[in-house]
Design a protein around this motif. Structure first.
Motif, PDB file in Angstrom:
ATOM      1  N   LYS A  19      26.308   7.409  26.848  1.00 60.32           N
ATOM      2  CA  LYS A  19      25.265   6.606  26.232  1.00 60.32           C
ATOM      3  C   LYS A  19      24.813   5.580  27.253  1.00 60.32           C
ATOM      4  O   LYS A  19      25.508   4.626  27.543  1.00 60.32           O
ATOM      5  CB  LYS A  19      25.788   5.914  24.976  1.00 60.32           C
ATOM      6  CG  LYS A  19      25.931   6.809  23.794  1.00 60.32           C
ATOM      7  CD  LYS A  19      26.188   5.977  22.565  1.00 60.32           C
ATOM      8  CE  LYS A  19      26.042   6.810  21.321  1.00 60.32           C
ATOM      9  NZ  LYS A  19      26.190   6.010  20.123  1.00 60.32           N
TER      10      LYS A  19
ATOM     11  N   TYR B 215      21.733   4.112  26.966  1.00 60.63           N
ATOM     12  CA  TYR B 215      20.879   3.148  26.290  1.00 60.63           C
ATOM     13  C   TYR B 215      21.297   3.018  24.838  1.00 60.63           C
ATOM     14  O   TYR B 215      21.821   3.940  24.235  1.00 60.63           O
ATOM     15  CB  TYR B 215      19.408   3.586  26.361  1.00 60.63           C
ATOM     16  CG  TYR B 215      18.887   3.621  27.771  1.00 60.63           C
ATOM     17  CD1 TYR B 215      18.369   2.475  28.349  1.00 60.63           C
ATOM     18  CD2 TYR B 215      18.929   4.785  28.525  1.00 60.63           C
ATOM     19  CE1 TYR B 215      17.900   2.488  29.655  1.00 60.63           C
ATOM     20  CE2 TYR B 215      18.468   4.808  29.831  1.00 60.63           C
ATOM     21  CZ  TYR B 215      17.953   3.659  30.385  1.00 60.63           C
ATOM     22  OH  TYR B 215      17.491   3.663  31.670  1.00 60.63           O
ATOM     23  N   LYS B 216      21.040   1.865  24.282  1.00 57.58           N
ATOM     24  CA  LYS B 216      21.365   1.589  22.896  1.00 57.58           C
ATOM     25  C   LYS B 216      20.104   1.026  22.225  1.00 57.58           C
ATOM     26  O   LYS B 216      19.375   0.245  22.833  1.00 57.58           O
ATOM     27  CB  LYS B 216      22.500   0.568  22.844  1.00 57.58           C
ATOM     28  CG  LYS B 216      22.915   0.154  21.474  1.00 57.58           C
ATOM     29  CD  LYS B 216      24.045  -0.867  21.575  1.00 57.58           C
ATOM     30  CE  LYS B 216      24.381  -1.419  20.231  1.00 57.58           C
ATOM     31  NZ  LYS B 216      25.421  -2.471  20.333  1.00 57.58           N
ATOM     32  N   MET B 217      19.872   1.463  21.004  1.00 56.01           N
ATOM     33  CA  MET B 217      18.703   0.975  20.264  1.00 56.01           C
ATOM     34  C   MET B 217      19.119  -0.248  19.459  1.00 56.01           C
ATOM     35  O   MET B 217      20.102  -0.213  18.727  1.00 56.01           O
ATOM     36  CB  MET B 217      18.194   2.064  19.330  1.00 56.01           C
ATOM     37  CG  MET B 217      17.034   1.650  18.455  1.00 56.01           C
ATOM     38  SD  MET B 217      15.533   1.399  19.358  1.00 56.01           S
ATOM     39  CE  MET B 217      14.787   2.985  19.207  1.00 56.01           C
ATOM     40  N   ILE B 218      18.387  -1.344  19.638  1.00 56.78           N
ATOM     41  CA  ILE B 218      18.623  -2.533  18.821  1.00 56.78           C
ATOM     42  C   ILE B 218      17.318  -2.891  18.111  1.00 56.78           C
ATOM     43  O   ILE B 218      16.232  -2.557  18.580  1.00 56.78           O
ATOM     44  CB  ILE B 218      19.139  -3.736  19.647  1.00 56.78           C
ATOM     45  CG1 ILE B 218      18.115  -4.160  20.699  1.00 56.78           C
ATOM     46  CG2 ILE B 218      20.472  -3.426  20.293  1.00 56.78           C
ATOM     47  CD1 ILE B 218      18.425  -5.503  21.320  1.00 56.78           C
ATOM     48  N   TYR B 219      17.452  -3.531  16.967  1.00 60.17           N
ATOM     49  CA  TYR B 219      16.283  -3.880  16.150  1.00 60.17           C
ATOM     50  C   TYR B 219      16.233  -5.391  15.974  1.00 60.17           C
ATOM     51  O   TYR B 219      17.252  -6.049  15.798  1.00 60.17           O
ATOM     52  CB  TYR B 219      16.374  -3.203  14.782  1.00 60.17           C
ATOM     53  CG  TYR B 219      16.339  -1.704  14.872  1.00 60.17           C
ATOM     54  CD1 TYR B 219      15.137  -1.017  14.876  1.00 60.17           C
ATOM     55  CD2 TYR B 219      17.519  -0.970  14.964  1.00 60.17           C
ATOM     56  CE1 TYR B 219      15.100   0.365  14.964  1.00 60.17           C
ATOM     57  CE2 TYR B 219      17.496   0.410  15.062  1.00 60.17           C
ATOM     58  CZ  TYR B 219      16.286   1.075  15.062  1.00 60.17           C
ATOM     59  OH  TYR B 219      16.239   2.436  15.161  1.00 60.17           O
ATOM     60  N   ASN B 220      15.003  -5.942  15.949  1.00 59.43           N
ATOM     61  CA  ASN B 220      14.848  -7.370  15.699  1.00 59.43           C
ATOM     62  C   ASN B 220      14.699  -7.599  14.189  1.00 59.43           C
ATOM     63  O   ASN B 220      14.789  -6.669  13.394  1.00 59.43           O
ATOM     64  CB  ASN B 220      13.685  -7.961  16.508  1.00 59.43           C
ATOM     65  CG  ASN B 220      12.337  -7.388  16.099  1.00 59.43           C
ATOM     66  OD1 ASN B 220      12.206  -6.730  15.069  1.00 59.43           O
ATOM     67  ND2 ASN B 220      11.325  -7.642  16.917  1.00 59.43           N
TER      68      ASN B 220
ATOM     69  N   GLY C  54      12.309  -1.788  16.972  1.00 54.63           N
ATOM     70  CA  GLY C  54      13.419  -1.417  17.849  1.00 54.63           C
ATOM     71  C   GLY C  54      13.033  -1.383  19.304  1.00 54.63           C
ATOM     72  O   GLY C  54      11.868  -1.197  19.657  1.00 54.63           O
ATOM     73  N   ARG C  55      14.055  -1.574  20.120  1.00 57.90           N
ATOM     74  CA  ARG C  55      13.869  -1.446  21.559  1.00 57.90           C
ATOM     75  C   ARG C  55      15.189  -0.951  22.154  1.00 57.90           C
ATOM     76  O   ARG C  55      16.254  -1.129  21.574  1.00 57.90           O
ATOM     77  CB  ARG C  55      13.417  -2.739  22.201  1.00 57.90           C
ATOM     78  CG  ARG C  55      14.440  -3.841  22.128  1.00 57.90           C
ATOM     79  CD  ARG C  55      13.886  -5.133  22.770  1.00 57.90           C
ATOM     80  NE  ARG C  55      14.795  -6.228  22.527  1.00 57.90           N
ATOM     81  CZ  ARG C  55      15.589  -6.753  23.450  1.00 57.90           C
ATOM     82  NH1 ARG C  55      15.553  -6.297  24.676  1.00 57.90           N
ATOM     83  NH2 ARG C  55      16.385  -7.734  23.153  1.00 57.90           N
ATOM     84  N   PHE C  56      15.059  -0.333  23.301  1.00 56.07           N
ATOM     85  CA  PHE C  56      16.252   0.171  23.991  1.00 56.07           C
ATOM     86  C   PHE C  56      16.761  -0.869  24.965  1.00 56.07           C
ATOM     87  O   PHE C  56      15.992  -1.542  25.653  1.00 56.07           O
ATOM     88  CB  PHE C  56      15.908   1.452  24.778  1.00 56.07           C
ATOM     89  CG  PHE C  56      15.676   2.633  23.907  1.00 56.07           C
ATOM     90  CD1 PHE C  56      16.740   3.306  23.329  1.00 56.07           C
ATOM     91  CD2 PHE C  56      14.397   3.094  23.670  1.00 56.07           C
ATOM     92  CE1 PHE C  56      16.534   4.411  22.540  1.00 56.07           C
ATOM     93  CE2 PHE C  56      14.168   4.195  22.884  1.00 56.07           C
ATOM     94  CZ  PHE C  56      15.249   4.860  22.306  1.00 56.07           C
ATOM     95  N   ILE C  57      18.088  -0.977  25.021  1.00 51.30           N
ATOM     96  CA  ILE C  57      18.714  -1.807  26.049  1.00 51.30           C
ATOM     97  C   ILE C  57      19.731  -0.933  26.782  1.00 51.30           C
ATOM     98  O   ILE C  57      20.267   0.019  26.227  1.00 51.30           O
ATOM     99  CB  ILE C  57      19.399  -3.068  25.455  1.00 51.30           C
ATOM    100  CG1 ILE C  57      20.496  -2.696  24.461  1.00 51.30           C
ATOM    101  CG2 ILE C  57      18.385  -3.992  24.835  1.00 51.30           C
ATOM    102  CD1 ILE C  57      21.387  -3.847  24.101  1.00 51.30           C
ATOM    103  N   LYS C  58      19.964  -1.298  28.003  1.00 46.61           N
ATOM    104  CA  LYS C  58      20.920  -0.544  28.809  1.00 46.61           C
ATOM    105  C   LYS C  58      22.314  -0.962  28.515  1.00 46.61           C
ATOM    106  O   LYS C  58      22.638  -2.063  28.231  1.00 46.61           O
ATOM    107  CB  LYS C  58      20.612  -0.753  30.291  1.00 46.61           C
ATOM    108  CG  LYS C  58      20.950   0.450  31.105  1.00 46.61           C
ATOM    109  CD  LYS C  58      20.448   0.301  32.512  1.00 46.61           C
ATOM    110  CE  LYS C  58      20.464   1.669  33.135  1.00 46.61           C
ATOM    111  NZ  LYS C  58      20.061   1.692  34.473  1.00 46.61           N
TER     112      LYS C  58
END
Length: 124
Positions: free
Chosen positions: A108, A110-115, A120-124
């Motif tokens: 994995k 990237y991880k998807m996070i939501y505000n 959502g946006r991807f973070i490394k």
């Protein structure tokens, strides 16, 4: 698709795996040595001999065969993994007879996070 030599060595690894699991180490070694004479530049027979010697509790000779396999073909992953498996402190893992025995673990990156608004946006 494998060429004829690769296919023969692949089948050899399957047969040796069965023989080793049945405890027929002498029979497996004779078979591998006969193929080593036919294919002296192949890494596969050395890898298989290393596994057989590990089962015979001849660790030093096993590591020499794994190393020889790596020297013959630095890209041959089973031998490199067997050096890691049997060279470490936790050598209770299963040996790697061929590429089929290699466990591929998905990474994995990237991880998807939501505000708060659900965007959502991807973070490394």
């Amino acid at each position: 698709m494998r060429d004829s030599v690769s296919e023969r060595l692949y089948r050899l690894s399957k047969v040796v795996k069965v023989l080793v699991k049945r405890g027929k180490l002498d029979e497996a070694k004779k078979l591998v040595l006969s193929q080593m004479v036919k294919y002296p530049d192949s890494a596969e027979p050395h890898n298989l001999l290393g596994i057989i010697e590990e089962y015979r509790n001849n660790h030093i000779l096993a590591m020499k065969h794994f190393r020889a396999a790596c020297d013959l073909d630095p890209t041959y992953a089973p031998a490199r993994l067997n050096i890691e498996v049997f060279g470490g402190f936790d050598n209770m893992k299963n040996p790697v007879y061929n590429e089929d025995d290699i466990e591929v673990k998905p990474q994995k990156l990237y991880k998807m996070i939501y505000n708060k608004k659900g965007i959502g946006r991807f973070i490394k």
